[in-house]
Design a protein around this motif. Sequence first.
Motif, PDB file in Angstrom:
ATOM      1  N   LEU A  10      -8.665  10.451  16.131  1.00 32.25           N
ATOM      2  CA  LEU A  10      -8.269  11.248  14.957  1.00 32.25           C
ATOM      3  C   LEU A  10      -7.369  12.419  15.373  1.00 32.25           C
ATOM      4  O   LEU A  10      -6.344  12.695  14.728  1.00 32.25           O
ATOM      5  CB  LEU A  10      -9.505  11.785  14.226  1.00 32.25           C
ATOM      6  N   VAL A  13      -3.916  10.982  16.276  1.00 27.98           N
ATOM      7  CA  VAL A  13      -3.115  10.579  15.107  1.00 27.98           C
ATOM      8  C   VAL A  13      -2.471  11.824  14.485  1.00 27.98           C
ATOM      9  O   VAL A  13      -1.287  11.827  14.136  1.00 27.98           O
ATOM     10  CB  VAL A  13      -3.973   9.830  14.055  1.00 27.98           C
ATOM     11  N   LEU A  35      -3.150  -2.242  15.156  1.00 20.48           N
ATOM     12  CA  LEU A  35      -3.488  -2.320  13.722  1.00 20.48           C
ATOM     13  C   LEU A  35      -4.163  -1.054  13.180  1.00 20.48           C
ATOM     14  O   LEU A  35      -3.759  -0.516  12.152  1.00 20.48           O
ATOM     15  CB  LEU A  35      -4.384  -3.542  13.456  1.00 20.48           C
ATOM     16  N   THR A  36      -5.206  -0.603  13.859  1.00 20.06           N
ATOM     17  CA  THR A  36      -5.944   0.567  13.359  1.00 20.06           C
ATOM     18  C   THR A  36      -5.069   1.826  13.422  1.00 20.06           C
ATOM     19  O   THR A  36      -5.015   2.611  12.462  1.00 20.06           O
ATOM     20  CB  THR A  36      -7.240   0.764  14.172  1.00 20.06           C
ATOM     21  N   HIS A  39      -2.563   1.757  10.642  1.00 18.08           N
ATOM     22  CA  HIS A  39      -3.220   2.023   9.358  1.00 18.08           C
ATOM     23  C   HIS A  39      -3.411   3.530   9.147  1.00 18.08           C
ATOM     24  O   HIS A  39      -3.041   4.089   8.116  1.00 18.08           O
ATOM     25  CB  HIS A  39      -4.570   1.292   9.340  1.00 18.08           C
ATOM     26  N   PHE A  40      -3.986   4.191  10.137  1.00 16.42           N
ATOM     27  CA  PHE A  40      -4.264   5.634  10.022  1.00 16.42           C
ATOM     28  C   PHE A  40      -2.960   6.437   9.930  1.00 16.42           C
ATOM     29  O   PHE A  40      -2.864   7.379   9.137  1.00 16.42           O
ATOM     30  CB  PHE A  40      -5.096   6.111  11.221  1.00 16.42           C
ATOM     31  N   GLU A  43      -1.470   6.081   6.515  1.00 19.76           N
ATOM     32  CA  GLU A  43      -2.224   6.896   5.550  1.00 19.76           C
ATOM     33  C   GLU A  43      -1.811   8.350   5.675  1.00 19.76           C
ATOM     34  O   GLU A  43      -1.564   9.032   4.678  1.00 19.76           O
ATOM     35  CB  GLU A  43      -3.729   6.766   5.815  1.00 19.76           C
ATOM     36  N   ARG A  44      -1.750   8.835   6.891  1.00 22.82           N
ATOM     37  CA  ARG A  44      -1.414  10.236   7.154  1.00 22.82           C
ATOM     38  C   ARG A  44      -0.015  10.586   6.650  1.00 22.82           C
ATOM     39  O   ARG A  44       0.207  11.642   6.087  1.00 22.82           O
ATOM     40  CB  ARG A  44      -1.509  10.477   8.670  1.00 22.82           C
TER      41      ARG A  44
END
Lengths: 145, 145
Positions: A10, A13, A35-36, A39-40, A43-44
């Motif tokens: 976190l 990111v 992938l993860t 995705h994050f 979103e951010r």
Amino acid sequence: MRYYSYDEFLEDVRLIDKLLYPDIDTIVAVARGGLTFAHFLAERKGIREVLCINSIGYDNDRKLECVNVYNLPNLDCAQSVLIVDDIVDSGDTLLEVLKKLKSLYPDKKFYTAALFYKRSAKIAPNFYAKKTDEWIEFFWSKDLA
Amino acid sequence: MRYYSYDEFLEDVRLIDKLLYPDIDTIVAVARGGLTFAHFLAERKGIREVLCINSIGYDNDRKLECVNVYNLPNLDCAQSVLIVDDIVDSGDTLLEVLKKLKSLYPDKKFYTAALFYKRSAKIAPNFYAKKTDEWIEFFWSKDLA
């Protein structure tokens, strides 16, 4: 061997989000590893266009002789593309992904981002959180064990 | 409004992993929402083939009249495909993804999985962790805020 936790992810990111150029409109995730993270990050940044590309270069931790990149996404509507992977290890995957996408879309801008970057890699990502020489155990595989 | 945490997600991935049929060889993630779930599930099951498909059906929480599905993956090498999304809300996305993929690949087997499933949806996923009537705040958007 170094465990990479969800909480550390976190922070990374948020860090990479601050580094990114504002013109990026499309993210291409290298599956599975990216992938993860893709995705994050999407979103951010509020980026809705998240496409994927597939790559095979390892077989049960044994390095294959070449990298195969397939399922190339359609980037007709993209202008500025961020290619996202978890780690740039040898750099072979990233080089092959860049080569294929640039040859298909010579007029688009391409940038690269990874959580980790090995000093021995043949290519450095434009944006990364950490340099490492270790084998990383990512939370997406470790936390389910 | 209901916050969905990373820890709860880990439990649900383990749960869904136990429910899945063993013949599944390929995962198709519906981007963006299904990306993290697809990644973890693929790690858990040891499935290397994770492909993506794109869908737009919402515009800033306002429901659009129809769902657009694009960037259809090549499934020539797949036999039994699991389509993965975060939530089956109206069911429109899942129905459209199934329709497009089944028409392209009439001889493949298709299953569907989601973390959440709304009782009012037009289609129930084959595998899901929880039924809900609430708006879900997923950790991949909330934990970065």
